[in-house]
Design a protein around this motif. Structure first.
Motif, PDB file in Angstrom:
ATOM      1  N   UNK A 279       8.874 -12.735   1.599  1.00 46.13           N
ATOM      2  CA  UNK A 279       8.895 -12.026   2.877  1.00 46.13           C
ATOM      3  C   UNK A 279       8.703 -10.518   2.730  1.00 46.13           C
ATOM      4  N   UNK A 280       8.742  -9.999   1.502  1.00 45.55           N
ATOM      5  CA  UNK A 280       8.495  -8.577   1.300  1.00 45.55           C
ATOM      6  C   UNK A 280       7.040  -8.244   1.602  1.00 45.55           C
ATOM      7  N   UNK A 281       6.777  -7.021   1.960  1.00 51.18           N
ATOM      8  CA  UNK A 281       5.402  -6.623   2.216  1.00 51.18           C
ATOM      9  C   UNK A 281       4.721  -6.119   0.947  1.00 51.18           C
TER      10      UNK A 281
ATOM     11  N   UNK B 133       6.381   0.449  -8.344  1.00 51.56           N
ATOM     12  CA  UNK B 133       7.491   0.915  -7.492  1.00 51.56           C
ATOM     13  C   UNK B 133       7.240   0.422  -6.077  1.00 51.56           C
ATOM     14  N   UNK B 134       8.272   0.042  -5.403  1.00 53.69           N
ATOM     15  CA  UNK B 134       8.141  -0.515  -4.068  1.00 53.69           C
ATOM     16  C   UNK B 134       8.120   0.593  -3.017  1.00 53.69           C
ATOM     17  N   UNK B 135       7.019   0.688  -2.235  1.00 59.15           N
ATOM     18  CA  UNK B 135       6.980   1.688  -1.168  1.00 59.15           C
ATOM     19  C   UNK B 135       8.078   1.397  -0.144  1.00 59.15           C
ATOM     20  N   UNK B 136       8.743   2.458   0.300  1.00 53.41           N
ATOM     21  CA  UNK B 136       9.893   2.291   1.191  1.00 53.41           C
ATOM     22  C   UNK B 136       9.568   2.480   2.667  1.00 53.41           C
ATOM     23  N   UNK B 137       8.473   3.175   2.952  1.00 51.40           N
ATOM     24  CA  UNK B 137       8.138   3.460   4.347  1.00 51.40           C
ATOM     25  C   UNK B 137       6.617   3.544   4.486  1.00 51.40           C
ATOM     26  N   UNK B 138       6.160   3.810   5.709  1.00 49.78           N
ATOM     27  CA  UNK B 138       4.723   3.835   5.976  1.00 49.78           C
ATOM     28  C   UNK B 138       4.000   4.885   5.130  1.00 49.78           C
ATOM     29  N   UNK B 139       4.606   6.044   4.969  1.00 50.42           N
ATOM     30  CA  UNK B 139       3.978   7.110   4.195  1.00 50.42           C
ATOM     31  C   UNK B 139       3.818   6.708   2.731  1.00 50.42           C
TER      32      UNK B 139
ATOM     33  N   UNK C 199      -3.606  -1.844   5.880  1.00 50.57           N
ATOM     34  CA  UNK C 199      -2.859  -0.896   6.700  1.00 50.57           C
ATOM     35  C   UNK C 199      -1.373  -1.219   6.624  1.00 50.57           C
ATOM     36  N   UNK C 200      -0.556  -0.273   7.059  1.00 44.92           N
ATOM     37  CA  UNK C 200       0.891  -0.456   7.102  1.00 44.92           C
ATOM     38  C   UNK C 200       1.208  -1.731   7.872  1.00 44.92           C
ATOM     39  N   UNK C 201       2.062  -2.551   7.305  1.00 44.78           N
ATOM     40  CA  UNK C 201       2.429  -3.823   7.912  1.00 44.78           C
ATOM     41  C   UNK C 201       1.745  -5.003   7.243  1.00 44.78           C
ATOM     42  N   UNK C 202       0.655  -4.747   6.495  1.00 45.04           N
ATOM     43  CA  UNK C 202       0.013  -5.817   5.746  1.00 45.04           C
ATOM     44  C   UNK C 202       0.891  -6.207   4.561  1.00 45.04           C
ATOM     45  N   UNK C 203       0.818  -7.458   4.200  1.00 45.88           N
ATOM     46  CA  UNK C 203       1.549  -7.912   3.014  1.00 45.88           C
ATOM     47  C   UNK C 203       0.634  -7.789   1.802  1.00 45.88           C
TER      48      UNK C 203
ATOM     49  N   UNK D  29      -4.894 -12.276   7.664  1.00 41.52           N
ATOM     50  CA  UNK D  29      -4.076 -12.441   8.865  1.00 41.52           C
ATOM     51  C   UNK D  29      -4.172 -13.829   9.513  1.00 41.52           C
ATOM     52  N   UNK D  30      -5.225 -14.597   9.241  1.00 41.56           N
ATOM     53  CA  UNK D  30      -5.370 -15.891   9.877  1.00 41.56           C
ATOM     54  C   UNK D  30      -4.632 -17.016   9.178  1.00 41.56           C
TER      55      UNK D  30
END
Length: 190
Positions: free
Chosen positions: A65-67, A131-137, A159-163, A187-188
């Protein structure tokens, strides 16, 4: 098959397979123990084995479930495990093999490769790619760095929100180098 293996070993959490099995011999269960040591040199049945298993990063959640997910596998001389990833260093191979499946036990998931990296194993590179990105930036910075360091220029719509999923292995020809295949989930998916 996955459910039968899950009954044998509860650490089985999914399956990774590439479409063309004659050329891309990746068709393995994915295991998760919560650390990065257990399946490094242990097989599916708990026996000591040099090839270990394909396994999910211990910091990830076992349900994918992580992105930002990382899967590790050895690059074995006999061509097993993640050895075929070495072929992505060759010009043209990515265009012929741009996608694969990495399923959890509940969902089919298709991934598109957007970058192939080849780099020296160093603390700086480890902090950049593992390293795991923590936020959108930080996510955007990570994706930009991956694309900037990629061996080949490929169109990417990440983009942000993609896994994201990163497949990581060593280089057979240089023990101090790593190969990283960066992918995004289409996404499909079902």
């Amino acid at each position: 098959m996955e459910y039968q293996l899950k009954a044998e070993n509860p650490d089985v959490i999914g399956w990774i397979r590439f479409d063309n099995q004659d050329e891309l011999d990746i068709n393995y269960p994915i295991l998760y123990s919560g650390d990065n040591q257990k399946y490094l040199r242990t097989d599916l049945h708990g026996n000591s084995h040099i090839a270990g298993c394909i396994f999910l990063e211990g910091l990830n959640k076992s349900d994918f479930s992580d992105y930002y997910n990382i899967i590790y596998g050895h690059n074995m001389n006999d061509g097993s495990m993640f050895a075929v990833l070495q072929n992505y260093l060759k010009e043209g191979f990515l265009e012929q093999h741009p996608a694969f499946e990495c399923d959890s036990l509940l969902h089919k998931r298709h991934f598109q490769i957007f970058a192939v990296l080849h780099f020296k194993d160093s603390p700086e590179n480890a902090s950049s790619y593992y390293a795991f990105p923590l936020d959108e930036t930080s996510f955007s910075q990570c994706v930009e760095r991956i694309q900037a360091d990629a061996l080949y220029e490929t169109p990417s719509i990440v983009t942000w929100g993609d896994q994201l999923l990163l497949l990581s292995t060593c280089d057979q020809n240089d023990a101090e180098s790593r190969i990283l295949i960066a992918c995004y989930r289409e996404k499909q998916d079902l």
